[in-house]
Design a protein around this motif. Structure first.
Motif, short mmCIF file in Angstrom:
data_model
loop_
_atom_site.label_atom_id
_atom_site.label_comp_id
_atom_site.label_asym_id
_atom_site.label_seq_id
_atom_site.Cartn_x
_atom_site.Cartn_y
_atom_site.Cartn_z
N ASN A 1 6.77 19.88 1.89
CA ASN A 1 7.39 18.57 1.66
C ASN A 1 8.63 18.32 2.51
O ASN A 1 9.38 17.36 2.27
N GLN A 2 8.84 19.16 3.51
CA GLN A 2 9.96 18.97 4.44
C GLN A 2 9.65 17.80 5.38
O GLN A 2 8.53 17.65 5.87
N GLU A 3 10.65 16.97 5.62
CA GLU A 3 10.51 15.89 6.59
C GLU A 3 10.93 16.39 7.96
O GLU A 3 12.04 16.90 8.13
N PHE A 4 10.05 16.26 8.92
CA PHE A 4 10.27 16.75 10.28
C PHE A 4 10.34 15.59 11.27
O PHE A 4 9.85 14.50 11.00
N VAL A 5 10.91 15.91 12.43
CA VAL A 5 10.85 15.01 13.59
C VAL A 5 10.18 15.78 14.72
O VAL A 5 10.69 16.83 15.14
N GLY A 6 9.05 15.26 15.20
CA GLY A 6 8.28 15.96 16.22
C GLY A 6 6.96 16.42 15.66
O GLY A 6 6.93 17.28 14.77
N LYS A 7 5.87 15.85 16.16
CA LYS A 7 4.56 16.13 15.56
C LYS A 7 3.50 16.40 16.63
O LYS A 7 3.50 15.76 17.68
N VAL A 8 2.64 17.34 16.34
CA VAL A 8 1.48 17.61 17.20
C VAL A 8 0.44 16.52 16.95
O VAL A 8 0.08 16.23 15.81
N ILE A 9 -0.03 15.94 18.05
CA ILE A 9 -1.07 14.90 17.97
C ILE A 9 -2.46 15.51 18.06
O ILE A 9 -3.41 15.03 17.46
N GLY A 10 -2.58 16.57 18.85
CA GLY A 10 -3.88 17.19 18.99
C GLY A 10 -3.84 18.40 19.89
O GLY A 10 -2.86 18.66 20.59
N SER A 11 -4.92 19.16 19.85
CA SER A 11 -5.11 20.33 20.70
C SER A 11 -6.48 20.23 21.36
O SER A 11 -7.47 19.94 20.67
N ILE A 12 -6.54 20.49 22.64
CA ILE A 12 -7.82 20.50 23.34
C ILE A 12 -7.98 21.87 24.01
O ILE A 12 -7.12 22.30 24.79
N ASN A 13 -9.06 22.54 23.65
CA ASN A 13 -9.34 23.86 24.20
C ASN A 13 -10.74 23.84 24.81
O ASN A 13 -11.72 24.18 24.15
N GLY A 14 -10.81 23.36 26.05
CA GLY A 14 -12.11 23.20 26.68
C GLY A 14 -12.90 22.11 25.97
O GLY A 14 -12.43 21.00 25.80
N LYS A 15 -14.10 22.46 25.53
CA LYS A 15 -14.96 21.48 24.86
C LYS A 15 -14.60 21.30 23.39
O LYS A 15 -15.17 20.44 22.70
N ASN A 16 -13.68 22.12 22.89
CA ASN A 16 -13.25 21.97 21.50
C ASN A 16 -11.96 21.17 21.45
O ASN A 16 -10.98 21.50 22.12
N ALA A 17 -11.97 20.09 20.68
CA ALA A 17 -10.79 19.24 20.55
C ALA A 17 -10.53 18.90 19.10
O ALA A 17 -11.48 18.60 18.35
N VAL A 18 -9.29 18.99 18.68
CA VAL A 18 -8.87 18.58 17.34
C VAL A 18 -7.76 17.55 17.52
O VAL A 18 -6.65 17.88 17.94
#
Length: 418
Positions: A399-416
Motif C-alpha cells: 500500500n506504499q505510494e510510489f513515484v516511478g512505474k514499470v510499463i512493461g518488459s519485452i524479452n524477445g518474443k515474450n512481452a508483458v
C-alpha cells in the motif's frame, strides 16, 4: 506480435541514442526500426507521458523457492514478479531443497525460466549442501550454465575454503560471490549496533562484523588474483575498504541491496519484522556512504535482494521472525521515490550494465536488428503498490505510494505490458 514504443527517452550510456527521444518498432522480438514518427497500424502502441526505455534489467541474488519451497515462490510467480518489476534477467541463489549443486539442477532452472519467458542465470552452491566444509563440482556446474558459485547469504567461515574456491574457479575464469558477515560478532543480526539498538534494548550487530570478514576476503582475492563479487555490503567502512582495493583491480565487484540505500535502523523503531532483512539496515551515515558508493562506481550493481518467505516466518515477534523481504516489484520504484540525489541514468546503469559486467555476461544494445530485450518505464507516474505478484507478501511496502512505474518488459518474443 508487433509493438511500437512511442516517443521514449532511450537510456543507454555509451550509445549515440542515449537520452534521445525516439520511436522503437519491434516485430517478432526483433528491433526493426528506431526513429521519429514511426507509424504501423498492426502494432500495439505503448506510450506514456514521460516514457523511458533501457535494455532489460538484471537482478543478482534472487531467492527462488522452487524446488522445495514452492509455498514461497514458484517459477511462474517469480516470472510474474520479475516482469512486474521490470526485470528480463535474474541471477538466482542456490538455496533450495535440495541445494542447487548439479548440472541437471541448473539445466532445469534455466529451462523453467525460458518456459516462463524469463532468462534465469543460476548460481551454484560453493560448498556441498552449503554447509561450509567442502567445495562442490565447479567445472561440472560451469559446463551446466552456472554463472558463479556462492553459499548465498551464509558467509564462508573458513578462510581456507574461500581461498580454495577462488583458486579453483580461476582455471576457467569463474566467479565466487560472497556475502561477508562474521556471525560470531553479529549477535544474530537483529539490528545495527548504535543509538537505535540501545534505545530499543536490543543487542546490536557492529559494523565490524562485516568489515573484518570483508578485509579477509579482499586479502584472499588479492592473493589468488581471481574473480570475487562482494555481495550486499552495508557499512561505510566496507565502502572505504573496497574503494581502496578496486583501483586497477578488474576482478573485484560489489553490490548493495536497495533497502540499505533507502532505509536505516531508524525505520525499525516500531519493531516491524518486514524490515528484518540481511544485510541489516544500518545507520544514516552508512546509508549516505552507500549512496555515494553507487554514484562513484565503487558499487557495481543494485540488488532487490528478493527473499520470499511464508507468513508464518514473518508474522512473529521481531526477535523471532526470519530475515528476508521480497523486492523485485519495488526495487526501482522505491529508489526513484525515496532517493533524489541519484539520477535515472545511474540507477539504470546499476540495473543493467553493472550486473552484466559483474556476471561476465554480454552487454545489450538498443539497435536495429538486435533482439528486443527491453524495460519500459515512466519515472513520473504515481501509483500504489497494492497488488503483489509474488507468492509471498513479506514486504514493508504494501500500500506504499510510489513515484516511478514499470510499463512493461519485452524479452524477445515474450512481452508483458502493464
Amino acid at each position: 506480435m508487433k509493438y511500437l514504443i512511442k516517443n521514449c527517452t532511450i537510456v543507454q550510456k555509451g550509445s549515440n541514442l542515449h537520452l534521445k527521444k525516439k520511436d522503437i518498432l519491434i516485430d517478432k522480438g526483433i528491433i526493426v526500426n528506431i526513429g521519429k514518427g514511426i507509424i504501423d497500424a498492426k502494432a500495439q502502441i505503448i506510450k506514456s507521458k514521460n516514457l523511458h526505455v533501457s535494455v532489460g534489467w538484471m537482478d543478482i541474488g534472487v531467492h527462488l523457492g522452487e524446488p522445495g519451497y514452492e509455498q514461497r515462490e514458484t517459477f511462474d510467480s517469480l516470472a510474474k514478479s520479475a516482469f512486474s518489476g521490470g526485470y528480463t534477467d535474474i541471477v538466482t541463489m542456490p538455496l533450495s531443497m535440495p541445494t542447487i549443486q548439479t548440472k541437471a539442477q541448473l539445466k532445469n532452472i534455466i529451462d523453467q525460466g525460458k518456459n516462463n519467458g524469463l532468462d534465469i542465470h543460476p548460481l551454484g552452491a560453493l560448498s556441498q549442501d552449503m554447509d561450509g566444509e567442502n567445495i562442490t563440482e565447479f567445472v561440472d556446474m560451469d559446463n551446466g550454465g552456472a554463472v558463479g558459485f556462492t553459499d548465498g547469504l551464509s558467509p564462508i567461515k573458513e578462510a581456507g575454503l574461500l581461498m580454495r574456491a577462488l583458486q579453483y574457479v580461476k582455471r576457467f575464469d569463474g566467479l565466487v560471490l560472497h556475502h561477508p558477515n562474521d556471525k560470531s560478532l553479529s549477535n544474530g543480526d537483529l539490528i545495527h549496533e548504535g543509538i537505535v539498538s540501545t534505545s530499543m534494548g536490543m543487542k546490536g550487530s557492529p559494523s565490524m562484523a562485516e568489515e573484518l570478514m570483508l578485509n579477509r576476503d579482499l586479502k584472499i582475492q588479492e592473493y589468488t588474483d581471481s574473480r570475487l563479487c562482494v555481495h550486499l555490503i552495508s557499512t561505510k567502512g566496507a565502502i572505504d575498504l573496497i574503494k581502496k582495493c578496486k583501483k586497477d583491480n578488474q576482478k573485484l565487484s560489489t553490490g548493495v541491496s536497495y533497502l540499505n540505500l533507502i532505509k536505516s535502523d531508524e525505520d525499525m523503531i516500531d519493531f516491524d519484522s518486514h524490515y528484518k532483512v540481511q544485510p541489516i539496515l544500518r545507520a544514516k551515515s552508512d546509508q549516505k556512504a552507500l549512496r555515494k558508493g553507487v554514484t562513484s562506481d565503487v558499487i557495481d550493481y543494485i540488488s532487490s535482494n528478493h527473499y520470499p518467505l511464508e507468513v508464518e516466518k514473518k508474522q512473529l515477534e521481531y526477535a523471532y521472525a526470519d530475515h528476508g523481504a521480497i523486492g523485485l516489484e519495488t526495487c526501482y520504484a522505491a529508489i526513484n521515490t525515496f532517493i533524489k540525489d541519484i539520477s535515472t541514468e545511474v540507477i539504470i546503469d546499476k540495473l543493467t550494465t553493472g550486473p552484466r559486467k559483474t556476471m561476465n555476461l554480454p552487454q545489450l544494445k538498443i539497435e536495429n536488428g538486435e533482439v528486443a530485450k527491453l524495460t519500459i518505464f515512466d519515472p513520473t507516474i504515481e501509483w500504489k503498490y497494492d497488488t503483489i505478484k509474488s507468492s509471498s507478501n513479506n514486504t514493508p511496502f504494501y500500500n506504499q505510494e510510489f513515484v516511478g512505474k514499470v510499463i512493461g518488459s519485452i524479452n524477445g518474443k515474450n512481452a508483458v505490458i502493464v
